[in-house]
Enzyme design. Structure first.
Site, PDB file in Angstrom:
ATOM      1  N   HIS A  38       0.824  -1.214   0.000  1.00 33.17           N
ATOM      2  CA  HIS A  38       0.000   0.000   0.000  1.00 33.17           C
ATOM      3  C   HIS A  38       0.856   1.261   0.000  1.00 33.17           C
ATOM      4  CE1 HIS A  38      -3.077   2.743   2.270  1.00 33.17           C
ATOM      5  NE2 HIS A  38      -2.999   3.051   0.995  1.00 33.17           N
ATOM      6  N   HIS A  49       1.717   5.016  -2.723  1.00 33.88           N
ATOM      7  CA  HIS A  49       1.916   6.396  -2.245  1.00 33.88           C
ATOM      8  C   HIS A  49       3.333   6.898  -2.476  1.00 33.88           C
ATOM      9  CE1 HIS A  49      -1.835   7.253   0.130  1.00 33.88           C
ATOM     10  NE2 HIS A  49      -1.965   5.942  -0.011  1.00 33.88           N
ATOM     11  N   HIS A 103      -3.965   0.977  -6.380  1.00 34.91           N
ATOM     12  CA  HIS A 103      -4.238   1.595  -5.085  1.00 34.91           C
ATOM     13  C   HIS A 103      -5.646   1.280  -4.594  1.00 34.91           C
ATOM     14  CE1 HIS A 103      -5.483   4.906  -2.347  1.00 34.91           C
ATOM     15  NE2 HIS A 103      -4.335   4.589  -1.795  1.00 34.91           N
ATOM     16  N   ASN A 155      -6.432  -0.400  -0.986  1.00 32.74           N
ATOM     17  CA  ASN A 155      -6.828   0.553   0.044  1.00 32.74           C
ATOM     18  C   ASN A 155      -8.257   0.372   0.530  1.00 32.74           C
ATOM     19  OD1 ASN A 155      -6.195   3.185   1.556  1.00 32.74           O
ATOM     20  ND2 ASN A 155      -8.100   3.675   0.491  1.00 32.74           N
ATOM     21  N   ILE A 202      -6.227   9.190  -0.781  1.00 35.69           N
ATOM     22  CA  ILE A 202      -6.527   8.945   0.624  1.00 35.69           C
ATOM     23  C   ILE A 202      -5.571   7.883   1.130  1.00 35.69           C
ATOM     24  CG2 ILE A 202      -8.233   7.186   0.145  1.00 35.69           C
ATOM     25  CD1 ILE A 202      -8.328   9.724   3.040  1.00 35.69           C
TER      26      ILE A 202
END
Length: 845
Positions: free
Chosen positions: A501, A506, A692, A696, A845
Site C-alpha cells: 500500500h 503512495h 491503489h 486501500n 486517501i
C-alpha cells in the site's frame, strides 16, 4: 493555424457567456466575456474586486515583452454565491477589454490583493463564435503580499513543446523555471515550488531519543524514493534530521496545486476528528490503561466497539494531553465534536453476514485472492521452498488425492512468503517493540473449485528451529492452527500496509508527480493525461509524514514493526522495479498467468476465479487502450517521442533524481519509442488507480475486525510442556485474545482503517473528469468517451462474475462481493463513505 484565427471583423469580438457580439468602443477595443468560479471556505464573501485578472493571447506577440498580448485588467465583483457543507462557491462574470486583433486567449494571470487565499476551480472564455476556451484550474491562489508574484493559468489546449503557439512560448518556459525553485529556504504554504528531498523528516530526536530515525534515501544502506522538499530547520540533536511540524497539522507544506480543495479538506478533517474520538493517542496510554484495562477479555468486548455508545467527551487530564499534541484549531474542533452524540465504528463486512467466517480456512485462502492484499500470493516453483522445513509428509495427505509431483506439474501449489525479508528484523522487533513476530511461509493447494486451501504454515525465528503447523479440524491441534494463521495474517497485514500500500503506491508515485510538475508544462498533453491521477496524492503523503509514518506516529504504535517500519520499507524498496509494476508482468512473475502474445492483455489468468487478477486485467486493458488512443493523437512515430524535450527531461529526472537510488538499474525504459512511453504511462496510471483502489478500500471490510487480520501479536505460540502451553490449554480462546493487540493498539488500528477506507465525496473516478471540457481537443474527448464505455463493459463483466455461483472466490465464506476493482462510472453525485467499490483516479486517501 486556423484554430488560432483572430476576430472575423476588426473592432468586433464574441462574448463568452451570452454568445453575443460586442462592437468596438471608440478607441477600437473589443470585449471578451467569461466566467470564473472560486471556492473560499466558510467566509461569507469572496475576494471580490481586490482580485484582478488579465488574459494573454496565444497567437499575437507583444514585441516589447516577447509574450502574448495582454488584455486590460478585469475585476472579480458582484459574484453569485452558494454554500454547501461549510464551503462557499462564487461565480463571477468578467469582461476583458482587448485590442482589435488580440487573437485567441491562451492563458490568464491573477493578482490577488485580498488578505485571504481562495481556491480557483475553473474559468471559461470564448475566443470566436465556434471556440470556447476552458481553464481547469483547481488550485489555491494566495495573496500577492505573500507570493510576491502573480499567478498564471493556461488553457486546456495541449501542445508538444515544438508546437507551442508563439504567444505562449516564453510563458511556458518561465512557468517551468519558476516551479523548480533553488533548493534553499523553508517552504511556506503559498510557495509553488517542487523540489526533491530525502525522507529526513520522520525522526524527532529533539523530542525523545527513542524518536531517532535514519535518513531514508541517498544511500546504499537505506535507499528510498524522494519526497517533496519542505526545508524546515534541522533538529538540534541531529542536524541531518528535519524538524517536525505539530501533530495533525493540516497546513504542512505542499504546493497550492496539490492542496486539498476546501470541500475535501473540511470532509477529511471531519473524518479524522471522528476517528480521533474513537481512541486516545498513544501518549495518553497510562490514563487509558487505568480506566479501561489493557486487554479485551472476550470477543464480545471487541464486538462492542461496533455496537455500544461510548462516552467520548474530552475532559480532565486526557484533554490536557491531547491539547499538547495537536494544533489549537484542531483541538477546538475535536472538543466540539466530542460533545455530540457518541459515534460507533461501522460494522466491518467480515463479520456483518457471518461473524465466524473469518475463522474458516476457506476464507483465509479466499482473502489471498480477493481480500485486502491479493498481490502477494504466487505460484510455487520448487518444492520444498528454498531453506524451508516444510516437507512432503506435511502436505501430501491434503492435496485432494493428488500426488505432490502431479500437484506441482498442474500448478496447484501456491505460497504466501513472508520469510526471508523479515528474518533480519525479528530479534530487534522483539527486543525494541515487544512484539512476538515470526517469519512465515504458508503453502496453499488450489482445489478443483478454484478455492485455495492452506495446507502448511512454517513459522521461524532466529536461532530457533522452525515450526510447521498443518490444518486440523478439532482439539488442541485446531487451536494451534488458528494461532499460526493469526501470525501469518499479522505478517500479511503489515506487509500489505507498509509495502504494497504505502511504498508501492503512495511513496513511489510522489517522484513521478514532482517530475511532471517540474518538467512537463500544463500545456503538455502528457501532463493533461496524468494530472487527474495525481490529485491530492502529495497532500495525503505529507499528512502521512505528519502523523502516520513518523516516529511516534500511528504505524509505530499499531504495527508489529514499530520503530523500524520505515527501515523495513527501505529494505524492500531494494526489490522494487517500475517495469514490474505493470499488472501483466506482475501476474507473469507471480506465476498467476501465462504469456499470451496474441492478446492485447498480454497474458491470460491461470484460473478464472482469481478476482483481483481477472478484474484487474480488464481494467489494465482498458487503461492501456485509452493511453494508446491518446498518445496516437500527439505522437505519430518514435522520433516524435525522442525529440520531445520535455518528455526526455521528465523521464531522465524520474530515473536519476526522483528514484535516484535506482539510477544504475538496467530495467528502466530508454524512452525512445512510442511503445515505451505508452507502457510507462499505462503502468503509472494503473498504480495510481486500480492498484491503489484494490489495496486501500477493502481494508476496513477485512481488517476492521482485528481478530481476522491483526497488525501484531503479543505472544508466541507456546511449546508443549511449558507454563504458557498449560495456560493455552486451559482456555484457548482467551490465549488467542491475549495474543492480539491490546485495547489501545486495536482501537487505534480500527480508527486508522476507517479513515483510509472512506471515499471522499469530491472523489473523481476512473473514466470520469470534473468537466467534459477537461481538454480542448475533440479527438481526445472522443477517445475518452470510448474509455468510459470500455469501463462500463468491465462493470457488466464484474457483475456477471459476482452472480456466477461457480466462482466461489467472488464472495468467500464471509459473503463479501468482490467490487474493489468495479469502476463505478455512475458515481456522478457520489456522497462518500465506506463502500469497497469505485476506482478513484488517484492516490487521494
Amino acid at each position: 493555424m486556423e484554430q488560432y484565427g483572430r476576430c472575423s471583423r476588426v473592432g468586433k469580438c464574441v462574448g463568452a457567456v451570452k454568445s453575443k457580439i460586442f462592437r468596438a468602443n471608440s478607441d477600437n477595443r473589443c470585449i471578451i466575456e467569461g466566467t470564473i468560479v472560486i471556492e473560499h471556505g466558510s467566509r461569507k464573501y469572496g475576494p471580490g474586486k481586490s482580485v484582478s485578472v488579465q488574459i494573454y493571447s496565444s497567437t499575437e506577440v507583444d514585441p516589447d515583452t516577447g509574450k502574448g498580448k495582454l488584455s486590460q485588467k478585469a475585476y472579480l465583483k458582484e459574484g453569485k454565491s452558494s454554500k454547501q457543507d461549510d464551503v462557499r462557491t462564487t461565480t463571477y462574470q468578467v469582461k476583458f477589454f482587448v485590442e482589435s486583433g488580440f487573437g485567441v486567449p491562451g492563458a490568464f494571470v491573477v493578482r490577488n490583493q485580498h488578505r485571504h487565499e481562495f481556491f480557483l476551480q475553473h474559468a471559461t472564455l470564448q475566443a470566436s463564435e465556434n471556440q470556447i476556451i476552458h481553464f481547469d484550474c483547481r488550485s489555491w491562489v494566495y495573496p500577492i503580499k505573500k507570493t510576491k508574484s502573480n499567478r498564471i493559468f493556461f488553457s486546456n489546449s495541449c501542445f508538444l513543446p515544438s508546437q507551442t503557439p508563439r504567444g505562449l512560448v516564453e510563458l511556458r518556459r518561465e512557468e517551468l523555471v519558476s516551479l523548480r525553485g533553488n533548493g534553499t529556504g523553508e517552504r511556506k504554504k503559498w510557495d509553488r515550488i517542487y523540489e526533491y528531498d530525502y525522507y529526513n523528516d520522520l525522526g524527532n530526536p529533539d523530542e525523545d531519543p527513542e524518536y531517532i530515525r535514519p535518513v531514508l534515501g541517498g544511500s546504499n544502506l537505506h535507499p528510498f524514493p524522494r519526497r517533496l522538499r519542505t526545508g524546515r530547520p534541522p533538529n538540534k540533536t541531529d542536524p541531518s534530521t528535519e524538524s517536525r511540524p505539530e501533530l495533525f497539522n493540516f497546513d504542512i507544506y505542499v504546493p497550492p496545486d496539490e492542496r486539498f480543495s476546501p470541500k475535501k479538506l473540511a470532509e477529511f478533517k471531519r473524518n479524522a476528528i471522528q476517528a480521533t474520538l474513537h481512541f486516545l493517542v498513544p501518549e495518553a496510554k497510562k490514563l487509558f490503561q487505568e480506566s479501561n484495562g489493557l486487554d479485551f477479555e472476550s470477543f464480545d468486548e471487541i464486538l462492542d466497539l461496533f455496537s455500544s455508545n461510548r462516552d467520548q467527551v474530552l475532559e480532565g487530564g486526557v484533554a490536557k494531553i491531547m491539547k499538547k499534541l495537536v494544533t489549537d484549531g484542531f483541538f477546538k474542533e475535536i472538543t466540539n465534536a466530542s460533545k455530540l452524540d457518541s459515534i460507533n465504528f461501522p460494522l466491518p463486512q467480515i463479520i456483518a453476514a457471518n461473524d465466524t467466517a473469518w475463522i474458516e480456512d476457506e476464507e483465509f485462502g479466499h482473502q489471498m485472492l480477493a481480500g485486502a492484499n491479493p498481490t502477494r500470493i504466487r505460484g510455487l516453483e520448487t518444492f520444498p521452498p528454498e531453506g524451508s522445513s516444510i516437507d512432503q509428509s506435511h502436505i501430501e495427505h491434503n492435496l485432494d488425492g493428488l500426488s505432490l509431483e502431479r500437484a506441482m506439474k498442474q500448478w496447484r501449489l501456491y505460497i504466501l512468503d513472508h520469510h526471508d525479508y523479515l528474518m533480519p528484523f525479528l530479534e530487534r522487533i522483539f527486543l525494541e517493540e515487544g512484539a512476538c513476530t515470526y517469519a512465515s511461509r504458508t503453502l496453499f493447494f488450489l482445489r478443483n473449485d478454484a478455492t485455495l486451501k492452506p495446507v502448511a504454515i512454517e513459522l521461524s525465528f532466529p536461532g530457533v528451529i522452525s515450526r510447521v503447523f498443518v490444518p486440523a479440524s478439532e482439539g488442541t491441534d485446531r487451536a494451534l492452527w488458528q494461532l499460526a494463521k493469526a501470525h501469518v495474517a499479522a505478517n500479511d497485514s503489515v506487509y500489505h500496509q507498509l509495502i504494497n500500500h504505502w511504498l508501492h503506491t503512495h511513496m513511489v508515485a510522489e517522484p513521478f508527480i514532482i517530475a511532471t510538475r517540474r518538467q512537463l508544462s500544463v500545456m503538455h498533453p502528457i501532463h493533461r493525461l496524468l494530472d487527474p491521477h495525481f490529485k491530492d496524492t502529495m497532500h495525503i503523503n505529507a499528512l502521512a509524514r505528519s502523523f502516520l509514518i513518523n516516529a511516534g506516529g500511528i504505524f509505530d504504535n499499531t504495527l508489529f514493526s514499530g520503530s523500524c517500519s520505515m527501515e523495513l520499507s527501505s529494505e524492500l524498496y531494494k526489490e522494487w522495479r517500475f517495469d514490474e509494476q505493470a499488472l501483466s508482468i506482475d501476474l507473469l512473475n507471480r506465476r498467476m498467468a501465462l504469456e499470451d502474445t496474441q492478446s492485447f492483455s498480454e497474458v491470460f489468468i491461470l484460473f478464472q476465479d482469481y478476482p483481483y487478477g481477472l478484474d484487474g486485467l480488464d481494467i489494465w486493458v482498458a487503461i492501456k487502450a485509452w493511453v494508446q488512443d491518446f498518445c496516437d493523437i500527439f505522437y505519430k512515430d518514435d522520433d516524435s517521442v525522442r525529440s520531445d524535450v520535455e518528455i526526455q527531461a521528465w523521464w531522465s529526472e524520474i530515473r536519476n533524481v526522483g528514484h535516484g537510488d535506482k539510477r544504475q538499474e538496467t530495467w528502466w525504459y530508454e524512452m525512445t519509442t512510442r511503445s515505451e512511453l505508452m507502457q510507462a504511462l499505462t503502468t503509472l496510471i494503473w498504480i495510481a488507480s486500480g492498484l491503489h483502489a484494490s489495496l486501500n478500500f477493502g481494508q476496513y471490510a477485512y481488517a476492521g475486525y482485528p481478530p481476522s487480520r491483526p497488525f501484531l501479536c503479543r505472544k508466541f505460540i507456546p511449546y508443549e510442556g511449558t507454563e504458557e502451553f498449560a495456560e493455552f490449554l486451559s482456555d484457548p480462546d482467551n490465549y488467542f485474545l491475549q495474543m492480539l493487540p491490546g485495547r489501545i493498539q486495536m482501537t487505534l488500528g480500527i480508527a486508522l482503517l476507517e479513515v483510509l477506507s472512506r471515499h471522499i465525496s469530491d472523489e473523481e473516478y476512473l473514466g470520469q473528469r470534473p468537466s467534459s471540457k477537461w481538454i480542448d481537443n475533440k479527438d481526445a474527448q472522443e477517445k475518452f468517451e470510448k474509455f468510459n464505455e470500455n469501463l462500463k463493459e468491465v462493470e457488466k463483466k464484474i457483475l456477471e462474475r459476482n452472480e456466477d455461483p461457480k466462482l466461489k472466490n467472488r464472495w468467500g465464506k464471509a459473503n463479501i462481493p468482490y467490487r474493489l476493482l468495479y469502476p463505478d462510472t455512475s458515481k456522478v453525485e457520489f456522497k462518500g463513505g465506506i463502500t469497497s467499490r469505485g476506482i478513484p483516479n488517484s492516490i487521494s486517501i
